[in-house]
Scaffold this active site. Structure first.
Site, PDB file in Angstrom:
ATOM      1  N   SER A  19       0.822  -1.214   0.000  1.00 31.31           N
ATOM      2  CA  SER A  19       0.000   0.000   0.000  1.00 31.31           C
ATOM      3  C   SER A  19       0.855   1.262   0.000  1.00 31.31           C
ATOM      4  O   SER A  19       1.803   1.403   0.779  1.00 31.31           O
ATOM      5  CB  SER A  19      -0.929   0.014   1.212  1.00 31.31           C
ATOM      6  OG  SER A  19      -1.642   1.243   1.265  1.00 31.31           O
ATOM      7  N   SER A  21      -0.656   4.211   0.505  1.00 29.45           N
ATOM      8  CA  SER A  21      -1.457   5.199   1.222  1.00 29.45           C
ATOM      9  C   SER A  21      -0.664   5.954   2.293  1.00 29.45           C
ATOM     10  O   SER A  21      -0.860   7.171   2.450  1.00 29.45           O
ATOM     11  CB  SER A  21      -2.682   4.523   1.850  1.00 29.45           C
ATOM     12  OG  SER A  21      -3.573   4.089   0.851  1.00 29.45           O
ATOM     13  N   LYS A  69     -13.530  -4.056   1.833  1.00 34.79           N
ATOM     14  CA  LYS A  69     -14.449  -2.978   1.460  1.00 34.79           C
ATOM     15  C   LYS A  69     -15.917  -3.333   1.680  1.00 34.79           C
ATOM     16  O   LYS A  69     -16.725  -2.464   2.031  1.00 34.79           O
ATOM     17  CB  LYS A  69     -14.206  -2.554   0.008  1.00 34.79           C
ATOM     18  CG  LYS A  69     -12.830  -1.919  -0.191  1.00 34.79           C
ATOM     19  CD  LYS A  69     -12.636  -1.438  -1.614  1.00 34.79           C
ATOM     20  CE  LYS A  69     -11.249  -0.801  -1.783  1.00 34.79           C
ATOM     21  NZ  LYS A  69     -11.050  -0.264  -3.137  1.00 34.79           N
ATOM     22  N   ASP A 105     -13.366   5.894  -4.071  1.00 33.42           N
ATOM     23  CA  ASP A 105     -12.817   5.371  -5.318  1.00 33.42           C
ATOM     24  C   ASP A 105     -13.534   5.951  -6.527  1.00 33.42           C
ATOM     25  O   ASP A 105     -12.913   6.226  -7.556  1.00 33.42           O
ATOM     26  CB  ASP A 105     -12.921   3.847  -5.352  1.00 33.42           C
ATOM     27  CG  ASP A 105     -11.926   3.158  -4.433  1.00 33.42           C
ATOM     28  OD1 ASP A 105     -10.884   3.764  -4.130  1.00 33.42           O
ATOM     29  OD2 ASP A 105     -12.202   2.018  -4.013  1.00 33.42           O
ATOM     30  N   GLY A 128     -14.111  -6.312 -17.242  1.00 34.37           N
ATOM     31  CA  GLY A 128     -14.182  -7.014 -15.963  1.00 34.37           C
ATOM     32  C   GLY A 128     -15.509  -6.767 -15.284  1.00 34.37           C
ATOM     33  O   GLY A 128     -16.208  -5.788 -15.570  1.00 34.37           O
ATOM     34  N   ALA A 129     -15.873  -7.672 -14.366  1.00 37.03           N
ATOM     35  CA  ALA A 129     -17.172  -7.576 -13.692  1.00 37.03           C
ATOM     36  C   ALA A 129     -17.046  -7.776 -12.188  1.00 37.03           C
ATOM     37  O   ALA A 129     -18.022  -8.108 -11.526  1.00 37.03           O
ATOM     38  CB  ALA A 129     -18.138  -8.612 -14.280  1.00 37.03           C
ATOM     39  N   GLY A 130     -15.844  -7.546 -11.641  1.00 42.04           N
ATOM     40  CA  GLY A 130     -15.634  -7.714 -10.211  1.00 42.04           C
ATOM     41  C   GLY A 130     -16.008  -6.486  -9.411  1.00 42.04           C
ATOM     42  O   GLY A 130     -16.728  -5.592  -9.889  1.00 42.04           O
TER      43      GLY A 130
END
Length: 285
Positions: A19, A21, A69, A105, A128-130
């Site tokens: 990460s 962040s 999430k 996001d 994509g479909a996630g």
């Protein structure tokens, strides 16, 4: 209201060592003159509930990455619109009225796209479909797209995106990755594609022929090695490809807004200077 003693922040996820962040947030708080700490902590989905219950009044908020999430969304008392629609939260803030959950996001992706000169999308494509595809769909809605094509290895896995689109008055269709392209060439009709596939995904020539739009913009939301095979093919065909780093930057800017004022839409003091410092910290990693 958060206590003045609430100075601890962190990003949780599993894995978490990668990460960036901490670099982003530390750069922002240094310029803001805030003596806050921001750390990484490895927390799995099964550990999340106990870890959250163990936080004290010294905690100002949390950033969440995968796979947390969706469990973070369930833990929140109040959700912003993006979190409600996506069922995903990447920011948690405790308060007297409970825990507020945000999905920055979506706004981060919108800002990253506008940074490339696209203020409005006529139509859009999501690869994509996630989970990330949901935020991509919401970003396209925010940019004004009325038609969105989902390209996925298994189009039947995109049913939730088609349903979400219908609830937002968007025409969303789901097709295989290698389905023939139906929209015109981007040189005459500018096109936007958001890829949410794994960065190391090796795509056969039949898929690349179908998804690459000469002259179009590809936002490949990965943070690892660059360019990805998809991005390389895209640029080889004369298109423009950007990584997920600008999205990472701009979603973090909105997290900083939330952690400092509680208002995701209120710009920071001298925000352009802070964004520039955060961008340098991101590029130096």
């Amino acid at each position: 209201m958060l206590s003045a003693d609430a100075t601890r922040l962190a990003v949780w996820g599993d894995p978490i060592a990668h990460s960036r962040s901490p670099q982003l947030h530390t750069a922002a708080y240094a310029l803001l003159g805030l003596p806050w700490t921001y750390e990484r902590r490895r927390v799995s989905e099964t550990q999340f509930g106990a870890a959250l219950a163990d936080t004290t009044e010294t905690w100002r908020g949390l950033s969440l990455t995968m796979p947390l999430k969706h469990v973070a969304a369930k833990a929140a008392t109040v959700l912003d619109r993006a979190a409600q629609l996506s069922g995903a939260v990447n920011t948690l803030v405790p308060g007297d009225a409970g825990i507020r959950g945000f999905n920055t996001d979506v706004a981060g992706l919108v800002a990253a796209i506008r940074e490339q000169g696209i203020e409005r999308a006529v139509h859009g494509t999501v690869l994509g479909a996630g989970a990330t595809a949901t935020s991509a769909l919401l970003a396209l809605e925010a940019l004004g797209a009325r038609e969105v094509e989902i390209r996925a290895r298994r189009p039947d896995a995109a049913g939730h995106l088609v349903a979400l689109g219908a609830s937002l008055d968007l025409h969303v269709t789901a097709v295989p990755l290698d389905a023939p392209r139906t929209h015109p060439d981007a040189r005459t009709d500018p096109a936007l594609t958001i890829a949410t596939l794994p960065g190391d995904a090796e795509l056969p020539a039949s898929v690349l022929d179908a998804v690459v739009v000469p002259g179009g913009l590809l936002v490949d939301v990965v943070y690892g090695s660059w360019p990805t095979p998809l991005a390389a093919a895209w640029e080889g065909a004369g298109g423009q490809a950007v990584s997920g780093l600008p999205m990472l930057l701009h979603q973090a800017v909105r997290q900083v807004r939330i952690f400092t004022t509680g208002d995701v839409d209120e710009p920071l003091p001298s925000e352009s200077v802070i964004v520039a410092s955060m961008r340098r910290a991101l590029m130096e990693d």
